[in-house]
Design a protein around this motif. Structure first.
Motif, short mmCIF file in Angstrom:
data_model
loop_
_atom_site.label_atom_id
_atom_site.label_comp_id
_atom_site.label_asym_id
_atom_site.label_seq_id
_atom_site.Cartn_x
_atom_site.Cartn_y
_atom_site.Cartn_z
N MET B 87 -2.73 -5.14 10.17
CA MET B 87 -2.41 -5.24 8.63
C MET B 87 -3.16 -6.69 8.07
O MET B 87 -3.40 -7.68 8.99
N ASP B 88 -3.22 -6.34 6.98
CA ASP B 88 -4.03 -7.36 5.97
C ASP B 88 -3.35 -7.65 4.92
O ASP B 88 -2.59 -6.69 4.31
N PRO B 89 -3.44 -8.72 3.95
CA PRO B 89 -2.76 -8.74 2.67
C PRO B 89 -3.04 -7.75 1.85
O PRO B 89 -2.09 -7.45 1.14
N VAL B 90 -4.20 -7.21 1.86
CA VAL B 90 -4.37 -6.09 0.93
C VAL B 90 -3.72 -4.79 1.12
O VAL B 90 -3.50 -3.78 0.23
N ASP B 91 -2.99 -4.69 2.25
CA ASP B 91 -2.06 -3.66 2.77
C ASP B 91 -0.56 -3.94 2.00
O ASP B 91 0.14 -3.02 2.35
N THR B 92 -0.40 -5.00 1.20
CA THR B 92 0.87 -5.14 0.66
C THR B 92 0.98 -3.98 -0.51
O THR B 92 0.13 -3.97 -1.35
N ALA B 93 2.00 -3.55 -0.24
CA ALA B 93 2.17 -2.26 -1.32
C ALA B 93 3.89 -1.51 -1.03
O ALA B 93 4.46 -2.06 -0.34
N THR B 94 4.02 -0.91 -2.12
CA THR B 94 5.18 0.03 -1.68
C THR B 94 4.73 1.27 -0.90
O THR B 94 3.82 2.02 -1.46
N TYR B 95 5.35 1.62 -0.08
CA TYR B 95 5.17 2.90 0.80
C TYR B 95 6.25 3.64 0.85
O TYR B 95 7.43 3.50 0.75
N TYR B 96 5.78 5.02 0.41
CA TYR B 96 6.68 6.21 0.07
C TYR B 96 6.44 7.13 0.97
O TYR B 96 5.50 7.49 1.65
N CYS B 97 7.51 8.05 1.43
CA CYS B 97 7.35 9.27 2.07
C CYS B 97 8.00 10.17 1.13
O CYS B 97 8.58 9.96 0.22
N ALA B 98 7.25 11.53 1.48
CA ALA B 98 7.64 12.38 0.32
C ALA B 98 7.48 13.89 1.25
O ALA B 98 6.58 14.04 2.16
N ARG B 99 8.07 14.70 0.77
CA ARG B 99 7.94 16.25 1.55
C ARG B 99 6.77 16.71 0.71
O ARG B 99 6.60 16.79 -0.64
N ILE B 100 5.99 17.29 1.61
CA ILE B 100 4.83 17.95 1.26
C ILE B 100 5.06 19.74 0.98
O ILE B 100 5.44 19.97 2.52
N LEU B 101 4.81 20.24 0.33
CA LEU B 101 4.96 21.45 0.16
C LEU B 101 3.92 22.48 -0.06
O LEU B 101 3.04 22.07 -0.79
N GLU B 102 3.88 23.61 0.34
CA GLU B 102 2.78 24.55 0.17
C GLU B 102 2.91 25.33 -0.88
O GLU B 102 3.91 26.02 -1.33
N TYR B 103 1.55 25.44 -1.76
CA TYR B 103 1.58 26.30 -3.05
C TYR B 103 0.13 27.01 -2.70
O TYR B 103 -0.44 26.67 -1.75
N SER B 104 0.20 28.10 -3.48
CA SER B 104 -1.02 28.92 -3.45
C SER B 104 -1.55 29.61 -2.08
O SER B 104 -2.55 29.40 -1.61
N TYR B 105 -0.40 29.88 -1.51
CA TYR B 105 -0.67 30.41 0.06
C TYR B 105 -1.29 29.52 0.98
O TYR B 105 -2.09 30.00 1.81
N GLY B 106 -0.81 28.19 0.74
CA GLY B 106 -1.85 27.23 1.80
C GLY B 106 -2.97 26.58 1.37
O GLY B 106 -3.70 25.72 1.90
N SER B 107 -3.33 26.87 -0.03
CA SER B 107 -4.53 26.45 -0.47
C SER B 107 -4.21 25.08 -1.08
O SER B 107 -5.19 24.41 -1.71
N ASN B 108 -3.13 24.91 -1.63
CA ASN B 108 -2.70 23.54 -2.39
C ASN B 108 -1.28 23.32 -1.72
O ASN B 108 -0.61 23.92 -1.32
N TYR B 109 -1.46 21.86 -1.81
CA TYR B 109 -0.20 21.09 -1.17
C TYR B 109 0.39 20.30 -2.41
O TYR B 109 -0.67 19.50 -2.71
N GLY B 110 1.54 20.00 -2.48
CA GLY B 110 1.88 18.90 -3.52
C GLY B 110 3.36 18.32 -2.88
O GLY B 110 4.05 18.74 -2.02
N MET B 111 3.47 17.14 -3.48
CA MET B 111 4.78 16.27 -2.81
C MET B 111 6.06 16.62 -3.94
O MET B 111 6.03 15.90 -4.89
N ASP B 112 6.81 17.40 -3.48
CA ASP B 112 8.15 17.82 -4.38
C ASP B 112 9.34 16.83 -4.40
O ASP B 112 10.19 16.96 -5.30
N VAL B 113 9.49 16.48 -3.36
CA VAL B 113 10.72 15.17 -3.36
C VAL B 113 10.27 13.95 -2.49
O VAL B 113 9.56 13.89 -1.49
N TRP B 114 10.50 12.77 -3.15
CA TRP B 114 10.18 11.61 -2.77
C TRP B 114 11.13 10.76 -2.38
O TRP B 114 12.26 10.75 -2.77
N GLY B 115 10.95 9.79 -1.38
CA GLY B 115 11.92 8.79 -1.01
C GLY B 115 11.65 7.73 -2.09
O GLY B 115 11.00 7.74 -2.93
#
Lengths: 107, 124
Positions: B87-115
């Motif tokens: 880890m380095d000071p440039v890694d200072t950040a807010t870290y989120y986890c999110a559920r990633i969901l399949e769209y377009s039969y697996g050709s697109n993925y997006g995060m629909d719910v976030w922590g």
């Protein structure tokens, strides 16, 4: 990796104005493009997936269009609660990239 | 109701390894066509995707950070763990986890719910 270029980086508009944000991909991504809204101090929220499909519960004043490399996000009538930063995001070859964000403010 | 919650240290020292845990509820890490992503956001800057893991244990990492990241899951505990080395000071950040969901039969993925995110500061 595919790069996403968003513009403008910020904008100021009046309540009721039509607001448009663009996102350009560095290569063809078909319609595999999502848009998020992030309000200050909050986690992002998915608004639109597959370039033009509104997520459940999202107001109809939000819309998206485009395919290939050029995409547009529109707020048809800006409301005070729309003050936020908006991000586009693409998925390709198992990796995701976000645009740089557009901060929307009220004039 | 689907929820995700991040946990981990608030402060880490340079060169240390960061370990973050995402605990999910309302869905199973064995559900097909979905998984968990990690995304970070340095103060005042844009979102940056880090990694994701799917139900079949398929993993993917940011090209620029791949050498420093490891993602894993414990389905029985409903947890996804991300480690970031050196880890380095440039890694200072807010870290989120999110559920990633399949769209377009697996050709697109997006995060629909976030922590809610967890803020990590890197400083000696």
């Amino acid at each position: 990796d595919i790069q996403m270029t968003q513009s403008p980086s910020s904008l100021s508009a009046s309540v009721g104005d039509r607001v448009t944000i663009t996102c350009q991909a560095s290569q063809d991504i078909s319609n595999y493009l999502n848009w998020y809204q992030q309000k200050p101090g909050k986690a992002p929220k998915l608004l639109i997936y597959d370039a033009s499909n509104l997520e459940t519960g999202v107001p109809s004043r939000f819309s998206g269009s485009g395919s290939g490399t050029d995409f547009t996000f529109t707020i048809s009538s800006l409301q005070p609660e729309d003050i936020a930063t908006y991000y586009c995001q693409q998925y390709d070859n198992l990796r995701l990239t976000f645009g740089g964000g557009t901060k929307v403010e009220i004039k | 109701q689907v929820t995700l919650k991040e946990s981990g240290p608030v402060l880490v020292k340079p060169t240390e390894t960061l370990t973050l845990t995402c605990t999910v509820s309302g869905f199973s890490l064995s559900n097909a066509r979905m998984g968990v992503s990690w995304i970070r956001q340095p103060p005042g800057k844009a979102l940056e995707w880090l990694a994701h893991i799917f139900s079949n244990d398929e993993k993917s990492y940011s090209t620029s950070l791949k050498s420093r990241l490891t993602i894993s899951k414990d389905t029985s505990k409903s947890q996804v763990v991300l480690t970031m080395t050196n880890m380095d000071p440039v890694d200072t950040a807010t870290y989120y986890c999110a559920r990633i969901l399949e769209y377009s039969y697996g050709s697109n993925y997006g995060m629909d719910v976030w922590g809610q995110g967890t803020t990590v500061t890197v400083s000696s």
